[in-house]
Design an enzyme around this catalytic site. Structure first.
Site, PDB file in Angstrom:
ATOM      1  N   HIS A  70       0.992  -1.166   0.081  1.00 32.92           N
ATOM      2  CA  HIS A  70       0.110   0.127   0.024  1.00 32.92           C
ATOM      3  C   HIS A  70       0.983   1.363  -0.053  1.00 32.92           C
ATOM      4  O   HIS A  70       0.271   2.357   0.524  1.00 32.92           O
ATOM      5  CB  HIS A  70      -0.843   0.010   1.079  1.00 32.92           C
ATOM      6  CG  HIS A  70      -1.695  -1.335   1.331  1.00 32.92           C
ATOM      7  ND1 HIS A  70      -2.781  -1.522   0.885  1.00 32.92           N
ATOM      8  CD2 HIS A  70      -1.279  -2.471   2.101  1.00 32.92           C
ATOM      9  CE1 HIS A  70      -3.120  -2.760   1.304  1.00 32.92           C
ATOM     10  NE2 HIS A  70      -2.144  -3.343   2.132  1.00 32.92           N
TER      11      HIS A  70
ATOM     12  N   SER B  65      15.158  20.961 -17.045  1.00 32.35           N
ATOM     13  CA  SER B  65      13.880  21.671 -17.482  1.00 32.35           C
ATOM     14  C   SER B  65      14.357  23.109 -18.058  1.00 32.35           C
ATOM     15  O   SER B  65      15.322  23.632 -17.723  1.00 32.35           O
ATOM     16  CB  SER B  65      13.048  22.248 -16.197  1.00 32.35           C
ATOM     17  OG  SER B  65      12.498  23.332 -16.250  1.00 32.35           O
TER      18      SER B  65
ATOM     19  N   LYS C 214      16.340  21.095 -11.965  1.00 29.55           N
ATOM     20  CA  LYS C 214      15.762  20.175 -12.199  1.00 29.55           C
ATOM     21  C   LYS C 214      16.628  19.026 -12.855  1.00 29.55           C
ATOM     22  O   LYS C 214      17.398  19.288 -13.817  1.00 29.55           O
ATOM     23  CB  LYS C 214      14.413  20.144 -13.077  1.00 29.55           C
ATOM     24  CG  LYS C 214      13.475  21.116 -12.572  1.00 29.55           C
ATOM     25  CD  LYS C 214      12.428  20.223 -11.724  1.00 29.55           C
ATOM     26  CE  LYS C 214      11.590  19.206 -12.194  1.00 29.55           C
ATOM     27  NZ  LYS C 214      10.238  19.461 -12.073  1.00 29.55           N
TER      28      LYS C 214
ATOM     29  N   ASN D  63      15.300  15.325 -14.769  1.00 23.82           N
ATOM     30  CA  ASN D  63      14.037  14.823 -14.890  1.00 23.82           C
ATOM     31  C   ASN D  63      14.164  13.261 -15.290  1.00 23.82           C
ATOM     32  O   ASN D  63      14.962  13.012 -16.398  1.00 23.82           O
ATOM     33  CB  ASN D  63      12.963  15.484 -15.498  1.00 23.82           C
ATOM     34  CG  ASN D  63      12.636  16.628 -15.303  1.00 23.82           C
ATOM     35  OD1 ASN D  63      12.440  16.939 -13.997  1.00 23.82           O
ATOM     36  ND2 ASN D  63      12.483  17.604 -16.105  1.00 23.82           N
TER      37      ASN D  63
ATOM     38  N   GLU E 150       9.642   7.505 -17.532  1.00 17.98           N
ATOM     39  CA  GLU E 150       8.484   8.384 -17.748  1.00 17.98           C
ATOM     40  C   GLU E 150       8.048   8.021 -19.118  1.00 17.98           C
ATOM     41  O   GLU E 150       6.893   7.562 -19.312  1.00 17.98           O
ATOM     42  CB  GLU E 150       8.488   9.766 -17.636  1.00 17.98           C
ATOM     43  CG  GLU E 150       8.744  10.234 -15.984  1.00 17.98           C
ATOM     44  CD  GLU E 150       8.962  11.578 -15.883  1.00 17.98           C
ATOM     45  OE1 GLU E 150       8.076  12.513 -16.694  1.00 17.98           O
ATOM     46  OE2 GLU E 150       9.955  12.226 -15.045  1.00 17.98           O
TER      47      GLU E 150
ATOM     48  N   GLN F 276      -5.252  -5.978 -43.561  1.00 17.48           N
ATOM     49  CA  GLN F 276      -4.125  -4.957 -44.151  1.00 17.48           C
ATOM     50  C   GLN F 276      -3.903  -4.100 -42.889  1.00 17.48           C
ATOM     51  O   GLN F 276      -2.729  -3.603 -42.680  1.00 17.48           O
ATOM     52  CB  GLN F 276      -4.644  -4.190 -45.244  1.00 17.48           C
ATOM     53  CG  GLN F 276      -3.370  -3.444 -45.584  1.00 17.48           C
ATOM     54  CD  GLN F 276      -3.396  -2.968 -47.017  1.00 17.48           C
ATOM     55  OE1 GLN F 276      -3.558  -3.889 -48.192  1.00 17.48           O
ATOM     56  NE2 GLN F 276      -3.695  -1.758 -47.257  1.00 17.48           N
TER      57      GLN F 276
END
Ligand code: ARG
Length: 466
Positions: free
Chosen positions: A163, A284, A290, A292, A297, A329
């Site tokens: 969880h 960024s 940043k 990333n 992703e 096709q």
């Protein structure tokens, strides 16, 4: 270009009184995507011609001419010199027309006893078979990369979650091995479905078979098919093999996507468990701080299109009566894009995994928070004779007190622990440590470092040769 086809250019135009409009031509043509099957189309044609000659259906000179013409065409395609024509609709008619322009009548004899319906089904199977083999190898490379990383971290501890709440400590090697299991099953699925891909449709002709004395077994052998499709109507219309492949591919991407989600989470500065090599990330344009995790992703995002292709193919088939319909096709673009997406994704992940740097301290600190050894304390009390439910209750009580005081179970004194159960003695602290917790789960499939090492060796033994 001279062609065996009428002056209007179509293979069937003697039957028609007006040409199709340019829009209809473009709408019905597939050459700009199915030319990808060209080399397999030639391979299939050569096997067919060889059989026609062996059965006396065409002459030895025709076969020699076809072989010579096809050799030249293959070279033209490989050198990018082949003149693909929309007017000739698809890969099959383009190659056949070129063959006839090169060798004359023998080229017109090639299509004896076959149809584009069994031809295209053969081409896709030959193509998909080779892609499946490539994907099998790539799944092996990704598993190898994960195993190498797991081997470095058989004893590195991080919190295991249920969880998304801290549950019990696990070793990072064990966590990575969960993905090795997923990708091993994916490889098994590829091997299994390959058997159903590797059957020969050729000989079914348009739908009913052919009146020529063909030898399908010979063609199957030449092309490396395990068997021939045993019903002509099914042979030209079956696309189960493509759907099955897309389902297996969707599972591959689902596994990649789950892993990606974890990489993104782990790399978040709020978690800080790992870092990815810069070459798999971007910055960024506005926020200078940043970095990333673009690759994971995007992989998570691309899972959507692969799932979509599976649904596209299922939907394509669901309303089709026997036998071949032009709907089929539309099987190619989803199938091609599925293969391209899976192949690129697996390649890039096998490359990215060795570049994962692990922040073992951050992992360990996270495992020290959240009472990850609460189950170990309960198990300790059970081993001292307390029924499990009572032990669970006693530890829940202790967790609540610690939580209120902002401390961990291991921070309680012996006397404080004894207040929750008189069965506690000073050996308890050995059970509250992270190392003690993981080491105690020492059975097949458990998280103990010793088991992780065994599991790595077992998984390595199952890898395909490099
Ligand atoms: N381009 C067609 C396909 O991809 C080849 C088969 C055409 N057959 C036909 N009867 N129109 O399915």
């Amino acid at each position: 270009m001279t062609s065996q086809f009428s002056k209007k250019g179509e293979a069937w135009s003697a039957r028609f009184s007006e040409p199709v409009s340019d829009l209809v031509k473009r709408y019905t043509a597939s050459v700009f995507f199915d030319k990808r099957l060209a080399l397999f189309d030639i391979e299939g044609s050569l096997a067919h011609a060889d059989m026609l000659a062996a059965q006396g259906i065409i002459g030895a000179q025709d076969l020699a001419d076809i072989q010579r013409g096809m050799t030249q065409i293959r070279g033209e395609i490989e050198r990018g010199e082949f003149d693909w024509q929309l007017d000739l609709e698809d890969v099959h008619l383009n190659i056949e027309a070129r063959l006839t322009s090169l060798i004359g009548d023998a080229g017109k004899r090639l299509h004896t006893g076959r149809s584009r319906n069994d031809q295209v089904a053969t081409d896709i199977r030959l193509w998909l078979r080779s892609e499946i083999d490539q994907i099998g190898a790539l799944l092996g490379n990704l598993r190898r990369a994960l195993l190498d990383l797991a081997a470095q971290h058989s004893a590195t501890i991080l919190p295991g979650f249920t969880h998304l709440q801290v549950a019990q400590p696990v070793t990072f090697g064990h966590h990575l091995l969960a993905y090795v299991e997923m990708f091993s099953r994916d490889a098994e699925r590829m091997v299994d479905l390959r058997r159903r891909v590797n059957r020969l449709p050729l000989g079914a002709a348009a739908l009913a078979g052919t009146s020529y004395p063909i030898d399908r077994e010979r063609v199957a052998k030449t092309l490396g098919f395990d068997e021939v499709c045993s019903n002509s109507l099914d042979a030209v219309s079956d696309r189960d093999f493509a759907i099955e492949f897309c389902a297996a591919a969707a599972l591959v991407m689902t596994h990649v996507s789950r892993f990606s989600e974890e990489l993104v989470l782990w790399m978040s500065p709020r978690v800080g468990f790992i870092d990815l090599a810069d070459r798999f990330c971007t910055g960024s344009s506005i926020m200078p701080q940043k970095k990333n995790p673009d690759v994971p992703e995007l992989a998570r995002g691309k899972t959507g299109r692969v799932n979509g292709h599976l649904i596209a193919l299922l939907t394509l088939m669901k309303g089709q009566p026997l036998a071949y319909n032009k709907d089929n096709q539309e099987d190619k673009e989803p199938l091609f894009d599925t293969v391209d997406t899976v192949v690129d994704t697996l390649r890039i992940f096998a490359d990215m995994v060795p570049g994962i740097s692990v922040r073992a301290e951050a992992m360990r600190n996270a495992a020290l928070q959240g009472f990850s050894t609460a189950t170990d304390l309960a198990d300790y009390l059970v081993k001292k004779g307390l029924p499990f439910r009572d032990a669970h209750e006693a530890v829940a009580h202790a967790v609540r007190i610690c939580s209120d005081r902002g401390i961990d179970l291991a921070d309680l004194s012996l006397a404080e622990l004894q207040a929750f159960s008189p069965l506690v003695t000073d050996d308890v602290f050995g059970f509250l440590t992270l190392e003690g917790s993981v080491a105690s789960r020492n059975h097949i499939g458990g998280t103990a470092p010793a088991q992780v090492e065994r599991a790595i060796a077992a998984a390595r033994a199952k890898l395909p040769p490099q």
